[in-house]
Design a protein around this motif. Structure first.
Motif, PDB file in Angstrom:
ATOM      1  N   GLY A   1      32.179  22.539  53.316  1.00  0.00           N
ATOM      2  CA  GLY A   1      33.584  22.637  53.711  1.00  0.00           C
ATOM      3  C   GLY A   1      33.762  23.338  55.033  1.00  0.00           C
ATOM      4  N   ASP A   2      35.012  23.313  55.508  1.00  0.00           N
ATOM      5  CA  ASP A   2      35.364  23.896  56.810  1.00  0.00           C
ATOM      6  C   ASP A   2      36.185  25.169  56.658  1.00  0.00           C
ATOM      7  OD1 ASP A   2      34.139  21.711  58.141  1.00  0.00           O
ATOM      8  OD2 ASP A   2      35.938  20.493  57.796  1.00  0.00           O
ATOM      9  N   MET A   3      36.122  25.805  55.489  1.00  0.00           N
ATOM     10  CA  MET A   3      36.935  26.996  55.241  1.00  0.00           C
ATOM     11  C   MET A   3      36.580  28.124  56.207  1.00  0.00           C
ATOM     12  SD  MET A   3      35.481  25.441  52.396  1.00  0.00           S
ATOM     13  CE  MET A   3      34.608  26.559  51.314  1.00  0.00           C
ATOM     14  N   LEU A   4      37.632  28.780  56.697  1.00  0.00           N
ATOM     15  CA  LEU A   4      37.442  29.909  57.609  1.00  0.00           C
ATOM     16  C   LEU A   4      38.106  31.189  57.089  1.00  0.00           C
ATOM     17  CD1 LEU A   4      38.031  28.184  61.068  1.00  0.00           C
ATOM     18  CD2 LEU A   4      35.859  29.126  60.226  1.00  0.00           C
ATOM     19  N   TYR A   5      38.924  31.061  56.044  1.00  0.00           N
ATOM     20  CA  TYR A   5      39.714  32.203  55.566  1.00  0.00           C
ATOM     21  C   TYR A   5      39.748  32.211  54.039  1.00  0.00           C
ATOM     22  CZ  TYR A   5      41.585  31.556  60.313  1.00  0.00           C
ATOM     23  OH  TYR A   5      41.720  31.379  61.669  1.00  0.00           O
ATOM     24  N   PHE A   6      39.921  33.399  53.496  1.00  0.00           N
ATOM     25  CA  PHE A   6      40.245  33.515  52.077  1.00  0.00           C
ATOM     26  C   PHE A   6      41.044  34.790  51.854  1.00  0.00           C
ATOM     27  CE2 PHE A   6      36.000  35.418  52.481  1.00  0.00           C
ATOM     28  CZ  PHE A   6      36.129  36.625  51.812  1.00  0.00           C
ATOM     29  N   VAL A   7      41.887  34.749  50.843  1.00  0.00           N
ATOM     30  CA  VAL A   7      42.701  35.912  50.496  1.00  0.00           C
ATOM     31  C   VAL A   7      42.878  35.928  48.988  1.00  0.00           C
ATOM     32  CG1 VAL A   7      44.927  34.695  50.692  1.00  0.00           C
ATOM     33  CG2 VAL A   7      44.833  37.185  51.028  1.00  0.00           C
ATOM     34  N   ALA A   8      43.047  37.110  48.421  1.00  0.00           N
ATOM     35  CA  ALA A   8      43.229  37.235  46.973  1.00  0.00           C
ATOM     36  C   ALA A   8      44.439  36.425  46.523  1.00  0.00           C
ATOM     37  CB  ALA A   8      43.402  38.704  46.595  1.00  0.00           C
ATOM     38  N   ASN A   9      44.339  35.857  45.328  1.00  0.00           N
ATOM     39  CA  ASN A   9      45.447  35.044  44.811  1.00  0.00           C
ATOM     40  C   ASN A   9      46.274  35.769  43.756  1.00  0.00           C
ATOM     41  OD1 ASN A   9      43.834  34.979  42.501  1.00  0.00           O
ATOM     42  ND2 ASN A   9      43.143  32.877  42.825  1.00  0.00           N
ATOM     43  N   GLY A  10      45.938  37.026  43.484  1.00  0.00           N
ATOM     44  CA  GLY A  10      46.688  37.795  42.504  1.00  0.00           C
ATOM     45  C   GLY A  10      46.293  37.522  41.074  1.00  0.00           C
ATOM     46  N   ARG A  11      45.318  36.655  40.870  1.00  0.00           N
ATOM     47  CA  ARG A  11      44.865  36.308  39.519  1.00  0.00           C
ATOM     48  C   ARG A  11      43.371  36.595  39.342  1.00  0.00           C
ATOM     49  NH1 ARG A  11      47.750  32.088  41.458  1.00  0.00           N
ATOM     50  NH2 ARG A  11      45.864  30.819  41.702  1.00  0.00           N
ATOM     51  N   GLY A  12      42.837  37.418  40.210  1.00  0.00           N
ATOM     52  CA  GLY A  12      41.423  37.789  40.110  1.00  0.00           C
ATOM     53  C   GLY A  12      40.505  37.005  41.013  1.00  0.00           C
ATOM     54  N   GLY A  13      40.997  35.906  41.593  1.00  0.00           N
ATOM     55  CA  GLY A  13      40.187  35.095  42.489  1.00  0.00           C
ATOM     56  C   GLY A  13      40.772  35.051  43.891  1.00  0.00           C
ATOM     57  N   HIS A  14      40.461  33.994  44.625  1.00  0.00           N
ATOM     58  CA  HIS A  14      40.892  33.870  46.016  1.00  0.00           C
ATOM     59  C   HIS A  14      41.373  32.455  46.310  1.00  0.00           C
ATOM     60  CE1 HIS A  14      38.254  37.421  46.105  1.00  0.00           C
ATOM     61  NE2 HIS A  14      38.969  37.805  47.155  1.00  0.00           N
TER      62      HIS A  14
ATOM     63  N   GLU B   1      52.026  34.080  49.887  1.00  0.00           N
ATOM     64  CA  GLU B   1      52.096  33.888  48.441  1.00  0.00           C
ATOM     65  C   GLU B   1      51.504  35.080  47.698  1.00  0.00           C
ATOM     66  OE1 GLU B   1      53.559  31.473  46.668  1.00  0.00           O
ATOM     67  OE2 GLU B   1      54.309  30.656  48.578  1.00  0.00           O
ATOM     68  N   PHE B   2      50.429  35.620  48.238  1.00  0.00           N
ATOM     69  CA  PHE B   2      49.807  36.783  47.596  1.00  0.00           C
ATOM     70  C   PHE B   2      50.745  37.987  47.628  1.00  0.00           C
ATOM     71  CE2 PHE B   2      47.116  40.664  48.210  1.00  0.00           C
ATOM     72  CZ  PHE B   2      46.730  40.788  46.892  1.00  0.00           C
ATOM     73  N   ARG B   3      51.432  38.185  48.745  1.00  0.00           N
ATOM     74  CA  ARG B   3      52.350  39.327  48.854  1.00  0.00           C
ATOM     75  C   ARG B   3      53.502  39.203  47.857  1.00  0.00           C
ATOM     76  NH1 ARG B   3      52.249  39.632  55.495  1.00  0.00           N
ATOM     77  NH2 ARG B   3      50.324  40.884  55.637  1.00  0.00           N
ATOM     78  N   LYS B   4      53.902  37.987  47.555  1.00  0.00           N
ATOM     79  CA  LYS B   4      54.946  37.785  46.564  1.00  0.00           C
ATOM     80  C   LYS B   4      54.495  38.248  45.200  1.00  0.00           C
ATOM     81  CE  LYS B   4      57.110  33.779  48.839  1.00  0.00           C
ATOM     82  NZ  LYS B   4      57.370  32.332  48.713  1.00  0.00           N
ATOM     83  N   THR B   5      53.199  38.014  44.878  1.00  0.00           N
ATOM     84  CA  THR B   5      52.688  38.453  43.577  1.00  0.00           C
ATOM     85  C   THR B   5      52.668  39.972  43.458  1.00  0.00           C
ATOM     86  OG1 THR B   5      50.350  38.529  44.250  1.00  0.00           O
ATOM     87  CG2 THR B   5      51.210  36.410  43.475  1.00  0.00           C
ATOM     88  N   LEU B   6      52.532  40.646  44.589  1.00  0.00           N
ATOM     89  CA  LEU B   6      52.501  42.111  44.572  1.00  0.00           C
ATOM     90  C   LEU B   6      53.871  42.695  44.280  1.00  0.00           C
ATOM     91  CD1 LEU B   6      50.202  42.852  47.646  1.00  0.00           C
ATOM     92  CD2 LEU B   6      49.561  42.779  45.236  1.00  0.00           C
TER      93      LEU B   6
END
Length: 323
Positions: free
Chosen positions: A288-301, A316-321
């Motif tokens: 894949g061409d992924m360059l970024y990842f961020v927590a999803n609020g459910r234990g993964g990214h 979206e992650f900040r909304k979960t916070l």
């Protein structure tokens, strides 16, 4: 069966009638031990071995019980030598069972577990706290220990025990290296362990570790800084203590060579001892061409190929916070 009959006859002849029967009962009847117990049998003679077992309540106390045990040892010498070791005795072991254990049982092995993702200082502390080991623990090279559960004999030196965990990692690395996906950004085993240590610290979800590996490799290939917080934290603490708080703006500017927000490429070395899953991900990253990842609020990214996608995932992650 013949040996048992011989022993009974010997006891009868030596003890005479009813006394011999009593001696035989002392050889075969259940002993006083109330629960399974490990006992260290030191080097010594038959009498010292019996006294050790009497002190541990494996054998009955008293001179009569000692005499019966000495006699039984002598009459069963053909069954083998008694061994000095730490041995496990089941509850209510008879003298007959005790002698079999002393001659044939394997020594007790003590478990020592090295969890994934620990620093060299944390691993050193685990060895120091293992009371069944002896001597001092050298500080291992970061990333050199294979995280898993090991078994050691009592009084193994800490330096020898540590060396065996490092040998396990060396064997694992050699196997992975020979069967890896060849990637120019990972030119040697040191780089592989370093990458795996970042993966280990970034996610505890095994199935997404190959994706995390691909993000880092893609960023290395593109000359983009890795910008991973665990490296900054390691630069601040050297793995000696937890940071204890979220990274501050000032800490993100710390000029450590491990600060991947300031310097491109992999850090100088591993930041922990990665587990097998993280090592395998580094050796076989996802496509894949992924360059970024961020927590999803459910234990993964959540992973993204573009900055626009990434910013949306961050939002979206900040909304979960806030929930």
């Amino acid at each position: 069966m013949r040996k048992t009959v011989f022993l009974l006859l010997s006891l009868l002849l030596l003890g005479g009638g009813a006394v011999g029967v009593k001696l035989w009962a002392g050889y075969t009847q259940p002993g006083p031990l109330t629960q399974d117990t490990d006992v260290v049998i030191p080097q010594g003679n038959y009498r010292s071995t019996i006294h050790t077992l009497q002190s541990a309540h494996v054998l009955p106390s008293g001179m009569v019980a000692e005499y019966i045990a000495l006699l039984a040892i002598q009459l069963t010498r053909h069954q083998g030598q008694l061994h000095a070791a730490e041995l496990s005795f089941p509850a209510n072991s008879s003298l007959k069972q005790v002698l079999w254990i002393l001659r044939h049982a394997h020594p007790v092995l003590h478990k020592l577990t090295i969890p994934e993702g620990l620093s060299a200082y944390q691993i050193q502390e685990i060895f120091e706290n293992a009371a069944f080991l002896t001597g001092q623990t050298p500080l291992p090279e970061e990333g050199s220990v294979q995280p898993q559960t090991y078994k050691f004999l009592r009084n193994t030196t800490r330096s020898n025990a540590l060396a065996s965990t490092q040998m396990a990692m060396a064997h694992t690395l050699e196997s992975l290296w020979q069967n890896r996906e060849v990637i120019s950004e990972i030119p040697n085993k040191h780089a592989l362990v370093t990458l795996a240590s970042l993966i280990e610290k970034e996610t505890s979800v095994p199935e997404e570790r190959p994706e995390v590996a691909r993000v880092f490799i893609n960023r290395l290939n593109a000359g983009i800084k890795l910008q991973t917080d665990p490296t900054v934290i390691y630069g601040l603490t050297a793995g000696k203590t937890p940071l204890g708080h979220g990274l501050t703006h000032a800490e993100l500017q710390n000029a450590s060579a491990y600060n991947t927000y300031l310097y491109a490429g992999l850090p100088p070395g591993p930041i922990c001892s990665p587990g097998l899953s993280a090592l395998q991900a580094a050796a076989h990253p996802a496509k894949g061409d992924m360059l970024y990842f961020v927590a999803n609020g459910r234990g993964g990214h959540n992973f993204a190929n573009t900055l626009a996608e990434h910013n949306k995932n961050v939002s979206e992650f900040r909304k979960t916070l806030k929930k």
